[in-house]
Design a protein around this motif. Structure first.
Motif, PDB file in Angstrom:
ATOM      1  N   LYS A   1      33.504  -9.582 -52.300  1.00 54.52           N
ATOM      2  CA  LYS A   1      32.543 -10.481 -51.652  1.00 54.52           C
ATOM      3  C   LYS A   1      32.943 -10.752 -50.207  1.00 54.52           C
ATOM      4  O   LYS A   1      32.096 -10.813 -49.307  1.00 54.52           O
ATOM      5  N   VAL A   2      34.238 -10.921 -49.996  1.00 57.81           N
ATOM      6  CA  VAL A   2      34.732 -11.111 -48.627  1.00 57.81           C
ATOM      7  C   VAL A   2      34.409  -9.877 -47.789  1.00 57.81           C
ATOM      8  O   VAL A   2      33.930  -9.979 -46.653  1.00 57.81           O
ATOM      9  N   ALA A   3      34.659  -8.699 -48.370  1.00 61.30           N
ATOM     10  CA  ALA A   3      34.400  -7.441 -47.661  1.00 61.30           C
ATOM     11  C   ALA A   3      32.925  -7.294 -47.321  1.00 61.30           C
ATOM     12  O   ALA A   3      32.569  -6.813 -46.241  1.00 61.30           O
ATOM     13  N   HIS A   4      32.073  -7.729 -48.227  1.00 61.40           N
ATOM     14  CA  HIS A   4      30.638  -7.612 -47.991  1.00 61.40           C
ATOM     15  C   HIS A   4      30.206  -8.482 -46.818  1.00 61.40           C
ATOM     16  O   HIS A   4      29.400  -8.046 -45.976  1.00 61.40           O
ATOM     17  N   ARG A   5      30.747  -9.697 -46.720  1.00 56.73           N
ATOM     18  CA  ARG A   5      30.401 -10.577 -45.606  1.00 56.73           C
ATOM     19  C   ARG A   5      30.869  -9.986 -44.277  1.00 56.73           C
ATOM     20  O   ARG A   5      30.167 -10.067 -43.270  1.00 56.73           O
ATOM     21  N   ILE A   6      32.064  -9.404 -44.293  1.00 59.47           N
ATOM     22  CA  ILE A   6      32.587  -8.792 -43.067  1.00 59.47           C
ATOM     23  C   ILE A   6      31.727  -7.595 -42.671  1.00 59.47           C
ATOM     24  O   ILE A   6      31.344  -7.444 -41.512  1.00 59.47           O
ATOM     25  N   ALA A   7      31.428  -6.730 -43.644  1.00 61.25           N
ATOM     26  CA  ALA A   7      30.657  -5.515 -43.361  1.00 61.25           C
ATOM     27  C   ALA A   7      29.276  -5.838 -42.814  1.00 61.25           C
ATOM     28  O   ALA A   7      28.761  -5.128 -41.941  1.00 61.25           O
ATOM     29  N   ARG A   8      28.682  -6.916 -43.286  1.00 62.06           N
ATOM     30  CA  ARG A   8      27.353  -7.293 -42.805  1.00 62.06           C
ATOM     31  C   ARG A   8      27.377  -7.671 -41.333  1.00 62.06           C
ATOM     32  O   ARG A   8      26.363  -7.546 -40.643  1.00 62.06           O
TER      33      ARG A   8
END
Length: 201
Positions: free
Chosen positions: A43-50
């Motif tokens: 979930k953290v990675a998804h926020r960063i990638a966005r």
């Protein structure tokens, strides 16, 4: 314009579920601990990638690749604190995003048109929610957004950004300035009343 380095949402919330014990067990290939790592930092990675990528499929690819590398390579690393592990994970995610961006070569096609420089009253920033600020950041062109994220949010220096993106330090500084100018214009556009409070430099 003040720095945006206060935007560190990915360092909180569910990440507190991960302890050094969980990280250690995951390094030992414990499936349950690996699942915790994947669920929390996915979930953290998804926020960063966005923040870096606009296309949902590319966001998903970056997250999948990053989390795979995290789970495969964490056994070869030592972590003395959860914060150190989080920083390591974040660097992997950012690098995956940049790898995808580099294939599109957005850093070779920066818009060189002059962008009007404006001054934003501090109350304008204070009145915006973190969600709204991120929404404006998402609207920046990919190249500008990458430089802005790396400097203002991730905290990298211009020298580091230049090396990461394969551009000059001067170009990094120039693109950050232009990204801020464009960001400021977009913030003003959120509300016509903002325009009455701006001062052109």
């Amino acid at each position: 314009m003040e720095s945006f380095r206060y935007s560190n949402q990915e360092k909180h919330s569910q990440a507190t579920l991960v302890t050094l014990s969980v990280i250690h067990q995951a390094r030992q290939k414990d499936v349950c601990s690996q699942r915790v790592i994947f669920d929390v930092y996915g979930k953290v990675a998804h926020r960063i990638a966005r923040r870096y990528l606009s296309d949902k499929a590319k966001v998903d690819d970056a997250v999948a690749n990053a989390m795979f590398k995290v789970l495969v390579n964490m056994s070869t690393c030592q972590f003395e604190a959860v914060a150190a592990f989080e920083g390591w994970v974040k660097r992997i995610v950012v690098n995956e995003c940049l790898a995808i961006l580099k294939k599109e070569k957005p850093f070779e096609s920066f818009d060189q048109a002059d962008i009007e420089t404006v001054y934003i009253d501090e109350t304008i920033i204070e009145d915006l929610t973190a969600e709204k600020i991120l929404e404006v950041i998402y609207s920046l062109p990919p190249g500008y957004r990458a430089v802005f994220n790396l400097y203002e949010i991730e905290g990298y220096s211009h020298a580091e950004i230049a090396e990461m993106l394969g551009i000059s330090t001067g170009t990094s500084k120039s693109q950050l300035s232009k990204a801020k100018a464009l960001l400021q214009k977009k913030i003003i556009e959120l509300d016509p009343s903002y325009g009455k409070r701006r001062f052109v430099l």
